[in-house]
Write an enzyme that holds these catalytic residues in place. Structure first.
Site, PDB file in Angstrom:
ATOM      1  N   HIS A 129      40.276  47.630  46.953  1.00  0.00           N
ATOM      2  CA  HIS A 129      39.054  47.306  46.219  1.00  0.00           C
ATOM      3  C   HIS A 129      38.527  45.991  46.767  1.00  0.00           C
ATOM      4  O   HIS A 129      39.212  44.971  46.724  1.00  0.00           O
ATOM      5  CB  HIS A 129      39.323  47.182  44.715  1.00  0.00           C
ATOM      6  CG  HIS A 129      38.074  46.891  43.928  1.00  0.00           C
ATOM      7  ND1 HIS A 129      37.301  47.888  43.372  1.00  0.00           N
ATOM      8  CD2 HIS A 129      37.455  45.716  43.637  1.00  0.00           C
ATOM      9  CE1 HIS A 129      36.270  47.344  42.757  1.00  0.00           C
ATOM     10  NE2 HIS A 129      36.336  46.024  42.902  1.00  0.00           N
ATOM     11  N   CYS A 130      37.311  46.000  47.281  1.00  0.00           N
ATOM     12  CA  CYS A 130      36.711  44.813  47.884  1.00  0.00           C
ATOM     13  C   CYS A 130      35.807  44.126  46.870  1.00  0.00           C
ATOM     14  O   CYS A 130      34.803  44.708  46.426  1.00  0.00           O
ATOM     15  CB  CYS A 130      35.916  45.195  49.133  1.00  0.00           C
ATOM     16  SG  CYS A 130      35.146  43.784  49.959  1.00  0.00           S
ATOM     17  N   VAL A 131      36.157  42.901  46.500  1.00  0.00           N
ATOM     18  CA  VAL A 131      35.350  42.179  45.507  1.00  0.00           C
ATOM     19  C   VAL A 131      34.018  41.739  46.098  1.00  0.00           C
ATOM     20  O   VAL A 131      33.054  41.499  45.356  1.00  0.00           O
ATOM     21  CB  VAL A 131      36.118  40.953  44.976  1.00  0.00           C
ATOM     22  CG1 VAL A 131      37.368  41.377  44.226  1.00  0.00           C
ATOM     23  CG2 VAL A 131      36.490  39.986  46.113  1.00  0.00           C
TER      24      VAL A 131
ATOM     25  N   ASN B  48      31.963  44.726  45.662  1.00  0.00           N
ATOM     26  CA  ASN B  48      32.101  45.207  44.284  1.00  0.00           C
ATOM     27  C   ASN B  48      32.261  46.726  44.243  1.00  0.00           C
ATOM     28  O   ASN B  48      31.652  47.410  43.424  1.00  0.00           O
ATOM     29  CB  ASN B  48      30.888  44.783  43.452  1.00  0.00           C
ATOM     30  CG  ASN B  48      31.164  44.872  41.951  1.00  0.00           C
ATOM     31  OD1 ASN B  48      32.313  44.779  41.522  1.00  0.00           O
ATOM     32  ND2 ASN B  48      30.124  45.070  41.162  1.00  0.00           N
TER      33      ASN B  48
END
Length: 342
Positions: free
Chosen positions: A180-182, A185
């Site tokens: 999951h890439c912040v 998002n």
């Protein structure tokens, strides 16, 4: 406060921020995460309980839930860098007769990067639903080590297909889950991995291009001023030849914002370049970040075998099909090919 003190404070601040981000958004078992947890346990004896609970809520909100905060920070950093580049570097370089196409290259990369960013953040990463579960289960075989048949996701109440994982940020299972890439998002899965790869590549190229142009401008300033052949008077009143440290300090005092931006984009280029190479390695070997991390628990072998209990399981990547086919799978996932055949 002299130049060296400011430089050390700046580097310590940047490294501390990177370490905190990696520790809070990374794996619980990582060295940085354990270090931060150990430090928090020591500080818990002197920090009031109410402040501790408030800090935990804020950190959980930032690093363990879906939030647009890092997207806003991402855009703000890009705006700051490009604002400084446009306002000063571009103008100075134009006066020094740099080639126009070279000066416009960062803007072309920015346009491509923003397009990949939007596609990556808005695309469906491969959300597993009851309607597509049956078809996604057939795409990859269970390897019996990292992915075993019959494991049911307690949240989604569905059997997990091979190479899938439940994302705690998005509360859903994702097909061929990477991470999951912040910064976008969104989860990175089978259907948006190509956009993420291009986004990361263009972002690295942007930072490297701005760093090269800015460094070339400062080098041109030094050469035109003939500064390296000059001298200066030190604090003891003695005449000394110009050294690299004095030159950097002089440039910092003359162009503070430009030198500050150059240090930032150089650090960004190194970090993003290393991460880009890591993602290229994963793509060439048909692995995901999740699989690579989980495979570290096992040894590597040319064959998938079960060793005695005291030695555990030896893992081999069974999904690799050769360099070309592995790259093709990133840009044309098997499920997409099947839909086209129909």
């Amino acid at each position: 406060m002299d130049f060296l003190t400011l430089l050390v404070i700046y580097l310590c601040f940047v490294l501390a921020a990177v370490a905190l981000l990696c520790a809070c958004s990374g794996r619980k078992e990582s060295f940085l995460a354990r270090s931060v947890n150990g430090a928090s346990q020591v500080l818990s004896f002197v920090i009031p309980t109410q402040l501790q609970s408030a800090t935990r809520r804020v950190l959980h909100r930032l690093f363990h839930t879906r939030s647009c905060l890092f997207v806003v920070l991402h855009v703000a950093l890009q705006a700051a860098v490009y604002g400084e580049y446009t306002w000063e570097v571009f103008v100075y370089c134009w006066e020094l007769q740099f080639h126009l196409l070279l000066l416009l290259l960062p803007y072309l990369l920015l346009a491509g990067n923003m397009g990949c960013f939007i596609l990556c953040s808005r695309a469906n990463p491969g959300i597993i639903t009851k309607s597509n579960h049956a078809s996604l289960v057939k795409i990859y075989a269970y390897d019996g080590v990292l992915f075993q048949k019959g494991i049911v996701c307690p949240t989604c109440n569905m059997e997990k297909p091979a190479r899938s994982k439940h994302c705690s940020f998005c509360s859903m299972c994702v097909h061929r889950f990477d991470h999951h890439c912040v910064w976008v998002n969104n989860c990175i899965g089978a259907f948006n991995a190509k956009y993420f790869f291009l986004y990361l590549f263009t972002l690295t190229a942007m930072a490297a291009t701005i760093a090269i142009i800015t460094a070339a401008f400062l080098l041109q300033v030094v050469l035109l001023s003939n500064m390296m052949r000059g001298s200066y008077i030190d604090d003891q009143g003695q005449e000394r030849a110009v050294e690299i440290l004095f030159l950097i300090q002089h440039l910092f005092l003359t162009f503070p914002r430009i030198v500050f931006m150059l240090g930032f984009v150089i650090l960004l280029t190194l970090v993003l370049g290393a991460y880009c190479c890591f993602n290229l390695y994963l793509a060439l070997t048909n692995q995901t970040s999740n699989e690579w991390y989980k495979s570290r628990r096992y040894g590597w072998s040319h064959q998938l075998t079960l060793q005695p209990h005291d030695r555990g399981v030896v893992y081999k990547n069974t999904y690799s099909k050769g360099v070309w086919m592995n790259l093709k799978e990133i840009f044309k996932p098997p499920a997409v090919l099947e839909r086209k055949k129909k």
